[in-house]
Design an enzyme around this catalytic site. Structure first.
Site, PDB file in Angstrom:
ATOM      1  N   HIS A   6       9.587  74.812  28.793  1.00  0.00           N
ATOM      2  CA  HIS A   6       8.908  74.876  30.076  1.00  0.00           C
ATOM      3  C   HIS A   6       9.620  75.759  31.102  1.00  0.00           C
ATOM      4  O   HIS A   6       8.975  76.443  31.886  1.00  0.00           O
ATOM      5  CB  HIS A   6       8.778  73.455  30.642  1.00  0.00           C
ATOM      6  CG  HIS A   6       8.095  73.385  31.963  1.00  0.00           C
ATOM      7  ND1 HIS A   6       6.739  73.605  32.112  1.00  0.00           N
ATOM      8  CD2 HIS A   6       8.576  73.131  33.217  1.00  0.00           C
ATOM      9  CE1 HIS A   6       6.414  73.478  33.387  1.00  0.00           C
ATOM     10  NE2 HIS A   6       7.501  73.198  34.081  1.00  0.00           N
TER      11      HIS A   6
ATOM     12  N   TYR B  98       2.780  65.645  43.798  1.00  0.00           N
ATOM     13  CA  TYR B  98       1.972  64.995  42.769  1.00  0.00           C
ATOM     14  C   TYR B  98       1.051  63.944  43.380  1.00  0.00           C
ATOM     15  O   TYR B  98      -0.112  63.808  42.958  1.00  0.00           O
ATOM     16  CB  TYR B  98       2.885  64.352  41.728  1.00  0.00           C
ATOM     17  CG  TYR B  98       3.689  65.348  40.944  1.00  0.00           C
ATOM     18  CD1 TYR B  98       3.176  65.933  39.789  1.00  0.00           C
ATOM     19  CD2 TYR B  98       4.962  65.730  41.358  1.00  0.00           C
ATOM     20  CE1 TYR B  98       3.908  66.856  39.062  1.00  0.00           C
ATOM     21  CE2 TYR B  98       5.698  66.665  40.638  1.00  0.00           C
ATOM     22  CZ  TYR B  98       5.171  67.222  39.490  1.00  0.00           C
ATOM     23  OH  TYR B  98       5.895  68.146  38.787  1.00  0.00           O
TER      24      TYR B  98
ATOM     25  N   ASP C 292       5.432  76.602  37.453  1.00  0.00           N
ATOM     26  CA  ASP C 292       5.278  75.158  37.612  1.00  0.00           C
ATOM     27  C   ASP C 292       4.469  74.866  38.888  1.00  0.00           C
ATOM     28  O   ASP C 292       3.397  75.428  39.065  1.00  0.00           O
ATOM     29  CB  ASP C 292       6.658  74.497  37.612  1.00  0.00           C
ATOM     30  CG  ASP C 292       6.607  72.978  37.574  1.00  0.00           C
ATOM     31  OD1 ASP C 292       6.422  72.424  36.476  1.00  0.00           O
ATOM     32  OD2 ASP C 292       6.753  72.354  38.635  1.00  0.00           O
TER      33      ASP C 292
END
Length: 294
Positions: free
Chosen positions: A274, A214, A107
């Protein structure tokens, strides 16, 4: 130095940060550095650390800046990719002692690892990536409606304060749901595991730090250095393991690595989501052991 069931917790000073780091297999002839993702911690590697120790590795698994008891610098720019890579570089300087280094990442940790390898910031023997594409492939994917729909949360995280408020509500209930929503097999995500991640998210300043990854990626220029036109091919032997049912990242992002990675091995796992190394540890460990041995 505090004990942990997998090793010892040590606080390492790196790049002006204090990184809470789990160290296992002290004295191993090789070094493995493990980088977790959002909204995880070094706990996400609980199934891989014993394997790596068995294979002769000393393992360093930091909580990245902003996570757990690691430093939480206050500004969005503190989470730019250049700063994140330098954290890893300086951690590695203290860990390696001339030993070959394998970088293993998932990730957000994998975004850092891709950039680190592409930049040749420090020598690597091997690179292992789990369920995140090369930044150039991610940039290409985000030009498609298919991936844009999957990445809606990245745009939501650009809003001020609201993401933090919603993720913290109900004792960080949404953090726990992130795992249940994206994992097809929830066997390894019992209440005690989810509580680890929820508790970490509720540490003062943690959610803003975690979301700043982010924000910085979207609002600073650093990630533009890793598009196909700007980046040199990675020469480090690279293994990618990918759960095909990832709801956040399309499986098509595992294609198109010519010109990006010279020595590329891909294993796709059917029926896995994921959180691949936690959801399917037996399959991940089997591929990891076979590739490292080869």
């Amino acid at each position: 130095m505090a004990p942990d069931t997998l090793g010892n917790i040590v606080f390492i000073e790196a790049n002006g940060q204090r990184l809470e780091t789990l160290i296992a297999g002290k004295g191993g002839s090789k070094l493995a550095v493990l980088l977790h993702g959002f909204p995880e911690s070094h706990h996400s590697w609980r199934f891989q650390i014993p394997l790596l120790v068995k294979l002769g590795y000393e393992v360093w698994a930091p909580n990245l800046r902003g996570y757990g008891q690691s430093s939480k610098p206050p500004h969005m720019r503190d989470y730019a990719i250049e700063q994140l890579m330098e954290d890893v570089a300086q951690l590695m300087d203290q860990a390696s002692n001339g030993r070959p280094v394998t970088l293993i990442a998932h990730d957000w940790g994998a975004i850092i690892a891709w950039a680190f390898a592409a930049s040749n910031l420090r020598p690597l023997a091997r690179l292992v990536i789990l369920n995140v594409p090369h930044p150039a492939r991610l940039a290409e994917g985000l030009r498609t409606w298919r991936q844009l729909k999957k990445s809606w949360y990245v745009f939501f995280f650009q809003l001020p304060w609201l993401p933090e408020k919603l993720l913290a509500a109900g004792g960080a209930r949404a953090i726990g749901r992130a795992f249940s929503a994206l994992a097809l097999d929830q066997t390894n995500f019992g209440p005690e595991v989810l509580q680890v991640y929820r508790d970490n998210a509720l540490i003062p300043g943690a959610l803003s730090s975690m979301i700043s990854y982010y924000r910085a990626a979207a609002q600073t220029a650093g990630m533009a250095n890793f598009t196909r036109d700007h980046v040199a091919p990675i020469t480090v032997p690279t293994l990618m393991i990918w759960g095909e049912e990832d709801l956040a990242l399309g499986v098509e992002l595992t294609d198109g690595y010519d010109g990006l990675v010279q020595d590329f091995t891909l294993h796709r796992l059917k029926g896995v989501g994921h959180w691949v190394q936690q959801e399917a540890p037996e399959a991940v460990n089997a591929h990891l052991e076979a590739w490292l041995a080869a």
